[in-house]
Enzyme design. Structure first.
Site, PDB file in Angstrom:
ATOM      1  N   MET A  97     -12.299   3.994  -0.546  1.00 46.90           N
ATOM      2  CA  MET A  97     -12.962   4.251   0.740  1.00 46.90           C
ATOM      3  C   MET A  97     -13.658   5.596   0.611  1.00 46.90           C
ATOM      4  SD  MET A  97      -9.873   2.801   3.078  1.00 46.90           S
ATOM      5  CE  MET A  97      -8.741   2.928   1.700  1.00 46.90           C
ATOM      6  N   MET A 143     -11.347  -6.417   5.434  1.00 43.08           N
ATOM      7  CA  MET A 143     -10.558  -5.476   6.235  1.00 43.08           C
ATOM      8  C   MET A 143     -10.176  -6.126   7.568  1.00 43.08           C
ATOM      9  SD  MET A 143     -10.164  -2.801   4.378  1.00 43.08           S
ATOM     10  CE  MET A 143      -9.215  -1.933   5.640  1.00 43.08           C
ATOM     11  N   ASP A 148      -6.454  -6.753   4.321  1.00 50.41           N
ATOM     12  CA  ASP A 148      -5.873  -5.400   4.337  1.00 50.41           C
ATOM     13  C   ASP A 148      -5.925  -4.832   5.747  1.00 50.41           C
ATOM     14  OD1 ASP A 148      -5.075  -2.805   3.812  1.00 50.41           O
ATOM     15  OD2 ASP A 148      -6.820  -2.287   2.573  1.00 50.41           O
ATOM     16  N   HIS A 178      -1.253  -1.377  -4.196  1.00 51.75           N
ATOM     17  CA  HIS A 178      -2.525  -1.064  -3.547  1.00 51.75           C
ATOM     18  C   HIS A 178      -2.620   0.445  -3.334  1.00 51.75           C
ATOM     19  CE1 HIS A 178      -5.994  -2.186  -0.977  1.00 51.75           C
ATOM     20  NE2 HIS A 178      -5.600  -1.213  -0.175  1.00 51.75           N
ATOM     21  N   HIS A 185      -8.439   0.754  -3.906  1.00 48.11           N
ATOM     22  CA  HIS A 185      -9.349   0.492  -2.782  1.00 48.11           C
ATOM     23  C   HIS A 185     -10.070   1.799  -2.469  1.00 48.11           C
ATOM     24  CE1 HIS A 185      -9.555  -0.580   1.822  1.00 48.11           C
ATOM     25  NE2 HIS A 185     -10.753  -0.540   1.270  1.00 48.11           N
ATOM     26  N   ASP A 239      -4.885   3.415  -1.843  1.00 50.34           N
ATOM     27  CA  ASP A 239      -5.977   3.724  -0.918  1.00 50.34           C
ATOM     28  C   ASP A 239      -6.554   5.104  -1.225  1.00 50.34           C
ATOM     29  OD1 ASP A 239      -6.125   1.430   0.900  1.00 50.34           O
ATOM     30  OD2 ASP A 239      -4.051   1.959   1.377  1.00 50.34           O
ATOM     31  N   SER A 288       0.842  -1.195   0.000  1.00 48.12           N
ATOM     32  CA  SER A 288       0.000   0.000   0.000  1.00 48.12           C
ATOM     33  C   SER A 288       0.877   1.244   0.000  1.00 48.12           C
ATOM     34  CB  SER A 288      -0.903   0.018   1.235  1.00 48.12           C
ATOM     35  OG  SER A 288      -1.471   1.305   1.366  1.00 48.12           O
ATOM     36  N   MET A 330      -9.245   7.779  -0.292  1.00 44.60           N
ATOM     37  CA  MET A 330     -10.096   8.157   0.855  1.00 44.60           C
ATOM     38  C   MET A 330     -10.624   9.571   0.645  1.00 44.60           C
ATOM     39  SD  MET A 330      -7.840   6.783   4.058  1.00 44.60           S
ATOM     40  CE  MET A 330      -6.872   5.271   3.980  1.00 44.60           C
TER      41      MET A 330
HETATM   42  C1  DX5 Z   1      -6.379   1.291   5.674  1.00 39.38           C
HETATM   43  C2  DX5 Z   1      -5.916   0.976   4.286  1.00 39.38           C
HETATM   44  C3  DX5 Z   1      -4.767   0.056   4.214  1.00 39.38           C
HETATM   45  C4  DX5 Z   1      -3.493   0.577   4.822  1.00 39.38           C
HETATM   46  C5  DX5 Z   1      -2.770  -0.606   5.372  1.00 39.38           C
HETATM   47  O1  DX5 Z   1      -7.615   1.918   5.612  1.00 39.38           O
HETATM   48  O2  DX5 Z   1      -6.971   0.383   3.551  1.00 39.38           O
HETATM   49  O3  DX5 Z   1      -4.519  -0.350   2.859  1.00 39.38           O
HETATM   50  O4  DX5 Z   1      -2.652   1.228   3.926  1.00 39.38           O
HETATM   51  O5  DX5 Z   1      -1.681  -0.143   6.101  1.00 39.38           O
HETATM   52  P1  DX5 Z   1      -0.908  -1.090   7.122  1.00 39.38           P
HETATM   53  O6  DX5 Z   1      -0.366  -2.230   6.346  1.00 39.38           O
HETATM   54  O7  DX5 Z   1       0.132  -0.194   7.677  1.00 39.38           O
HETATM   55  O8  DX5 Z   1      -1.922  -1.543   8.153  1.00 39.38           O
HETATM   56 ZN    ZN Z   2      -6.480  -0.468   1.570  1.00 32.78          ZN
END
Ligand code: DX5
Ligand code: ZN
Length: 227
Positions: free
Chosen positions: A74, A143, A181, A39, A72, A41, A16, A43
């Protein structure tokens, strides 16, 4: 397990970039050569409290690497936005069950735009409620932290959900890639692999390492040995 995906054969490792240096993204992605997916993220400060990156950055990342992008989302209103990420060149676009209004139509839209479709479940969301919808999806993202931030602790109690998903796939009821994840690191990836995950997202465990590519290789070896 012989399932093949873009980028390789399970177990897949998807670093990620949430834990990367956003001012040097192309260079940071260059440090995870050998990864199966990148990956990303996304948001929106609505679905989750945090705000990260969106379409223009995904388009720019797409031009900077050949590694398949795993987006991903969110975000609120993924029904509208998810196909745009597919058009931007994402390999897989994952929407959240808790945000999507019409999961089957959205999966079809993502696929029509040229990507695999993923459905993600927050820790409190029951797998059983989503089995029918998941028949339209390629990826199930379970998750193992509350979405929103990197660096949180792995929720081992999610392994039951992973095991149940694994059984559904192994018995032919679903054909999804099972992705986990949150909090995946050398000390947690073995239990997630034993529970039956195919794909492992890792942010801080990869970008917190001195050699991120070596961290990816180590995680893959641990997962492969545990499966
Ligand atoms: C959290 C994200 C993850 C995050 C994981 O909402 O969806 O993808 O980057 O980070 P680590 O591996 O540090 O938990
Ligand atoms: Zn993620």
């Amino acid at each position: 397990m012989s399932n093949t995906y873009a980028g390789g054969v399970a177990p897949l490792i998807a670093p990620s970039i949430l834990s990367a240096d956003f001012a040097r993204l192309a260079e940071e992605i260059g440090r995870i050569h050998g990864s199966d997916w990148v990956h990303v993220d996304v948001m929106d400060a609505h679905f989750v409290p945090n705000l990260t990156i969106g379409l223009p950055v995904v388009e720019a990342i797409r031009r900077s690497t050949d590694i398949p992008l795993d987006c991903h989302l969110m975000i609120d209103d993924p029904d509208t936005w998810a196909p745009r990420y597919a058009e931007a060149g994402a390999y897989n676009v994952t929407v959240h069950a808790e945000a999507v209004r019409d999961p089957i139509s959205t999966a079809m839209d993502i696929r029509a735009a040229g990507a695999k479709a993923g459905l993600s479940l927050k820790p409190g969301t029951d797998l059983d409620d989503w089995i029918d919808a998941l028949r339209s999806y390629d990826t199930l993202l379970i998750m193992t932290v509350e979405p929103g931030f990197g660096g949180q602790s792995f929720m081992a109690d999610m392994m039951d959900k992973v095991r149940r998903a694994r059984r559904m796939v192994d018995t032919g009821h679903l054909t999804v890639v099972i992705e986990v994840d949150g909090g995946i690191a050398e000390d947690t990836i073995v239990q997630a692999a034993e529970a039956g995950a195919d794909c492992f997202v890792a942010g801080s465990a990869v970008y917190g390492a001195d050699d991120p590519a070596a961290a990816v290789a180590k995680l893959r070896a641990l997962a492969a040995a545990a499966r």
